[in-house]
Write a protein that holds these residues in place. Structure first.
Motif, PDB file in Angstrom:
ATOM      1  N   ILE A   1       0.870  -1.355  -0.065  1.00 49.75           N
ATOM      2  CA  ILE A   1       0.217  -0.035   0.093  1.00 49.75           C
ATOM      3  C   ILE A   1       0.712   1.206   0.032  1.00 49.75           C
ATOM      4  CG2 ILE A   1      -0.049   0.030   2.416  1.00 49.75           C
ATOM      5  CD1 ILE A   1      -3.172   0.649   1.992  1.00 49.75           C
ATOM      6  N   ALA A   2       0.426   2.302  -0.723  1.00 48.03           N
ATOM      7  CA  ALA A   2       1.114   3.384  -0.882  1.00 48.03           C
ATOM      8  C   ALA A   2       0.122   4.490  -0.886  1.00 48.03           C
ATOM      9  CB  ALA A   2       2.087   3.703  -2.336  1.00 48.03           C
ATOM     10  N   GLY A   3       0.530   5.449  -0.011  1.00 47.95           N
ATOM     11  CA  GLY A   3      -0.168   6.929   0.283  1.00 47.95           C
ATOM     12  C   GLY A   3       0.385   8.198  -0.395  1.00 47.95           C
ATOM     13  N   SER A   4      -0.492   9.195   0.275  1.00 49.41           N
ATOM     14  CA  SER A   4      -0.146  10.329  -0.301  1.00 49.41           C
ATOM     15  C   SER A   4       1.409  10.669   0.460  1.00 49.41           C
ATOM     16  CB  SER A   4      -1.125  11.570   0.136  1.00 49.41           C
ATOM     17  OG  SER A   4      -0.512  12.635  -0.089  1.00 49.41           O
ATOM     18  N   PRO A   5       2.122  11.326  -0.739  1.00 48.78           N
ATOM     19  CA  PRO A   5       3.575  11.979  -0.181  1.00 48.78           C
ATOM     20  C   PRO A   5       3.299  13.002   1.095  1.00 48.78           C
ATOM     21  CG  PRO A   5       3.220  12.111  -2.528  1.00 48.78           C
ATOM     22  CD  PRO A   5       2.111  11.704  -2.073  1.00 48.78           C
ATOM     23  N   ARG A   6       2.272  13.465   1.265  1.00 48.02           N
ATOM     24  CA  ARG A   6       2.107  14.180   2.430  1.00 48.02           C
ATOM     25  C   ARG A   6       1.535  13.587   3.740  1.00 48.02           C
ATOM     26  NH1 ARG A   6      -0.195  17.030  -1.813  1.00 48.02           N
ATOM     27  NH2 ARG A   6      -2.379  16.826  -0.913  1.00 48.02           N
ATOM     28  N   GLN A   7       1.326  12.387   3.462  1.00 44.77           N
ATOM     29  CA  GLN A   7       0.596  11.504   4.577  1.00 44.77           C
ATOM     30  C   GLN A   7       1.746  10.994   5.438  1.00 44.77           C
ATOM     31  OE1 GLN A   7      -1.926   8.532   3.029  1.00 44.77           O
ATOM     32  NE2 GLN A   7      -3.235   8.511   4.893  1.00 44.77           N
ATOM     33  N   THR A   8       1.529  11.476   6.726  1.00 44.21           N
ATOM     34  CA  THR A   8       2.708  11.231   7.722  1.00 44.21           C
ATOM     35  C   THR A   8       2.377  10.091   8.446  1.00 44.21           C
ATOM     36  OG1 THR A   8       1.590  12.880   9.258  1.00 44.21           O
ATOM     37  CG2 THR A   8       3.537  13.822   7.881  1.00 44.21           C
ATOM     38  N   ALA A   9       3.154   9.310   9.150  1.00 44.01           N
ATOM     39  CA  ALA A   9       3.163   8.043   9.973  1.00 44.01           C
ATOM     40  C   ALA A   9       2.293   7.170   9.438  1.00 44.01           C
ATOM     41  CB  ALA A   9       2.563   8.519  11.253  1.00 44.01           C
ATOM     42  N   LEU A  10       2.336   7.053   8.132  1.00 45.26           N
ATOM     43  CA  LEU A  10       1.645   6.005   7.363  1.00 45.26           C
ATOM     44  C   LEU A  10       1.768   4.604   7.704  1.00 45.26           C
ATOM     45  CD1 LEU A  10      -0.265   5.545   4.991  1.00 45.26           C
ATOM     46  CD2 LEU A  10       1.446   5.637   3.231  1.00 45.26           C
ATOM     47  N   ASP A  11       3.147   4.061   8.156  1.00 37.72           N
ATOM     48  CA  ASP A  11       3.449   3.015   8.677  1.00 37.72           C
ATOM     49  C   ASP A  11       2.678   2.516   9.990  1.00 37.72           C
ATOM     50  OD1 ASP A  11       5.744   1.432   7.130  1.00 37.72           O
ATOM     51  OD2 ASP A  11       6.289   3.545   7.210  1.00 37.72           O
ATOM     52  N   LEU A  12       2.427   3.501  10.916  1.00 40.64           N
ATOM     53  CA  LEU A  12       1.581   3.404  12.029  1.00 40.64           C
ATOM     54  C   LEU A  12      -0.024   3.279  11.515  1.00 40.64           C
ATOM     55  CD1 LEU A  12       1.461   3.321  15.092  1.00 40.64           C
ATOM     56  CD2 LEU A  12       1.603   6.024  15.015  1.00 40.64           C
ATOM     57  N   LEU A  13      -0.264   4.071  10.781  1.00 39.73           N
ATOM     58  CA  LEU A  13      -1.816   4.162  10.288  1.00 39.73           C
ATOM     59  C   LEU A  13      -2.143   2.730   9.719  1.00 39.73           C
ATOM     60  CD1 LEU A  13      -4.487   5.560   9.695  1.00 39.73           C
ATOM     61  CD2 LEU A  13      -3.618   6.137   7.499  1.00 39.73           C
TER      62      LEU A  13
END
Length: 217
Positions: free
Chosen positions: A32-44
């Motif tokens: 899964i890949a999110g927005s470049p502006r999305q922080t702490a994606l691993d945690l989410l």
């Protein structure tokens, strides 16, 4: 047991994470890949879709056999379409003017939104699916194969083999797949059209995906 294909999801919002949970539960490796502006994606993702692996967009495009694009429609140009050569790409997006604003070139284009997205990379094997039910229904309505009330989901696209592979995924996550034929038939799956948001059996959905049904709708 046949090895399941690696699935990549662009979009870590409610649709993307709901799909990730279903796919992980069905035995798929999920990137899964999110927005470049999305922080702490691993945690989410670790909290809302445990088992899915967060990767950079380039890695997702390189490793995934099937790629699901589940970003807001207005963000579609930010997806790395040029990296999708020979990949099966599932367009799970919907054009929502209240969210995306009115996009003049989309409104003026006679093609379906998926045909427009397919033109972003003609070498990708694009199909339309997973867009015509809400994210909150994905897990609630998932049922084992053979359940009499199992909900149907359509797969449309110009590549029959790509449709078949996506249909196998639809079945694995708990829905009856319906082969809707050519990508242009995806009009019936778009907001404001006959199949969008409706709980339908395979037979009912198939009837709405015929060209004759389009003319009558």
């Amino acid at each position: 047991m046949t090895e399941r294909p690696v699935i990549g999801i662009f979009g870590a919002g409610k649709v993307g994470t709901a799909l990730a949970r279903l796919l992980v539960a069905s035995g798929h490796e999920v990137l899964i890949a999110g927005s470049p502006r999305q922080t702490a994606l691993d945690l989410l993702v670790g909290v809302v879709a445990p088992g899915a692996q967060v990767v950079q967009p380039d890695e997702l495009a390189a490793r995934a056999h099937i790629i699901i694009v589940a970003v807001p429609f207005g963000k579609a140009p930010t997806v790395p379409w040029s990296h999708f050569d020979d990949r099966i790409v599932v367009d799970a997006m919907n054009y929502w003017p209240p969210v995306d604003g009115n996009i003049a070139e989309v409104d003026a284009d006679p093609r379906t939104t998926s045909e427009q997205n397919a033109a972003r990379n003609p070498r990708a094997r694009l199909v339309k699916s997973l867009n015509h039910l809400g994210y909150h229904e994905m897990e609630d309505d998932s049922m084992p194969a053979g359940s009499p009330l199992r909900r149907a989901l359509a797969v449309v696209g110009d590549d029959p083999d790509a449709r078949a592979e996506v249909a196998a995924i639809i079945d694995a996550i708990g829905f009856d797949p319906v082969d809707g034929g050519a990508l242009e038939h995806g009009e019936a799956l778009q907001p404001g059209h006959p199949a969008f948001g409706r709980e339908l059996s395979a037979g009912e959905l198939a009837a709405l995906l015929t060209p004759a049904a389009h003319l009558a709708a």
